[in-house]
Design an enzyme around this catalytic site. Structure first.
Site, PDB file in Angstrom:
ATOM      1  N   LYS A 221      16.536   6.571  16.387  1.00  0.00           N
ATOM      2  CA  LYS A 221      15.319   6.175  17.456  1.00  0.00           C
ATOM      3  C   LYS A 221      14.850   7.361  18.021  1.00  0.00           C
ATOM      4  O   LYS A 221      15.628   8.431  18.137  1.00  0.00           O
ATOM      5  CB  LYS A 221      15.494   5.208  18.345  1.00  0.00           C
ATOM      6  CG  LYS A 221      15.372   3.656  17.703  1.00  0.00           C
ATOM      7  CD  LYS A 221      15.482   2.607  18.678  1.00  0.00           C
ATOM      8  CE  LYS A 221      15.224   1.253  17.729  1.00  0.00           C
ATOM      9  NZ  LYS A 221      15.568   0.144  18.606  1.00  0.00           N
ATOM     10  N   ARG A 255      23.063  -1.956  15.362  1.00  0.00           N
ATOM     11  CA  ARG A 255      22.137  -2.134  14.375  1.00  0.00           C
ATOM     12  C   ARG A 255      21.870  -0.765  13.763  1.00  0.00           C
ATOM     13  O   ARG A 255      21.328  -0.123  14.574  1.00  0.00           O
ATOM     14  CB  ARG A 255      20.977  -2.886  15.064  1.00  0.00           C
ATOM     15  CG  ARG A 255      19.753  -3.090  14.139  1.00  0.00           C
ATOM     16  CD  ARG A 255      18.444  -3.732  14.697  1.00  0.00           C
ATOM     17  NE  ARG A 255      17.398  -3.789  13.686  1.00  0.00           N
ATOM     18  CZ  ARG A 255      16.637  -2.994  13.234  1.00  0.00           C
ATOM     19  NH1 ARG A 255      16.582  -1.948  14.058  1.00  0.00           N
ATOM     20  NH2 ARG A 255      15.728  -3.222  12.784  1.00  0.00           N
TER      21      ARG A 255
END
Ligand code: 7PJ
Length: 276
Positions: A221, A255
């Protein structure tokens, strides 16, 4: 021993679990979009499984910052052929979707976890999951993908997100979805500045409303790019560090895009922190 109930599966929550991402969107920010190619998507899912994923998360709806909504028919066209195959593999399959009709179709096709980045805000979504025995991931997002990164603002980011998750848990309970089926997720990057994301990771454990299990998605991210100066293709070490830290702060499910590397990182963490 505690378990997450996902359809016929019981995922033990004693050690951190790795959820491998299978992305079917053509515009994935992280460079892993599979362009609707069923064979390649299945091969990628297989590779995630062989790398040691405990469960898979498959998504065909783009939620990247600035993304336009994906039409329902297109989402189903991308998802169903892949789901049909991978739901026969004997591990829980999560579907990342916000659409009640897609949830229903995915559950009918054998998915056993619904990962809703809008945290069951739609009553029809709640009905769809309540009528099944799937697990549900409730994720926090401020705003909507199209605009969420414009000016994220909180007075008390941890307190507000905890309250949001507590309200989502109550909605689920009232609809008949038991605690053994619930997962909570602060939604890193979804309507959050770097400072918000960092604060949330530091205080992750405080978000576990009623001690429900936490899922953390930090893999590749932009917060990791901001902290390291690295483009998305060079965020593997930062992603592993973030996953290990999230586990250390109490996340039960990580995740991730890079399953094998994450498992290695978690093995070191577990040897030190969960040894004996
Ligand atoms: C998340 C997600 C996350 C949950 C995405 C990406 C962007 N679902 N879907 N949590 N992120 N539950 O793949 O990084 O953090 S899409």
């Amino acid at each position: 021993m505690r378990f997450l109930h996902c359809g016929p599966y019981r995922l033990p929550l004693q050690r951190p679990l790795v959820m491998g991402i299978v992305n079917l969107t053509p515009d994935s920010f992280s460079g892993d979009g599979l362009r609707g190619d069923v064979e390649r998507a299945i091969a990628h899912a297989q590779a995630q499984r062989e790398a040691g994923a405990d469960l898979l998360d498959i998504g065909a709806e783009s939620s990247r910052p600035g993304a336009m909504p994906t039409p329902e028919a297109e989402e189903l066209r991308r998802l169903l052929p892949v789901l049909e195959e991978i739901t026969t593999w004997g591990l829980p399959i999560s579907v990342d979707t916000t659409k009640p009709a897609v949830m229903r179709a995915a559950l009918a096709a054998g998915a056993t976890i619904i990962n809703d980045i809008t945290a069951m805000r739609q009553p029809e979504a709640l009905t769809a999951v309540a009528e099944s025995d799937c697990a549900v991931c409730l994720m926090h997002m401020q705003g909507e993908p199209g605009t969420m990164q414009r000016a994220p603002a909180y007075d008390d980011v941890v307190g507000e997100i905890r309250a949001f998750l507590a309200a989502a848990v109550n909605r689920c309970r009232q609809a008949g979805v038991g605690d053994e089926r619930l997962l909570l997720d602060p939604g890193f990057g979804f309507g959050k500045s770097l400072e918000h994301n960092v604060t949330l990771l530091r205080h992750l454990a405080e978000l576990a409303v009623d001690d429900l299990p936490l899922l953390a998605g930090l893999s590749r991210k932009s917060m990791l790019g901001e902290l390291t100066g690295r483009p998305v293709g060079e965020r593997l070490p930062a992603s592993v560090a973030a996953a290990v830290l999230a586990a250390d702060k109490g996340a039960q499910i990580l995740r991730v895009h890079d399953v094998a590397a994450t498992r290695d990182g978690l093995a070191i963490w577990a040897a030190i922190e969960q040894g004996d």
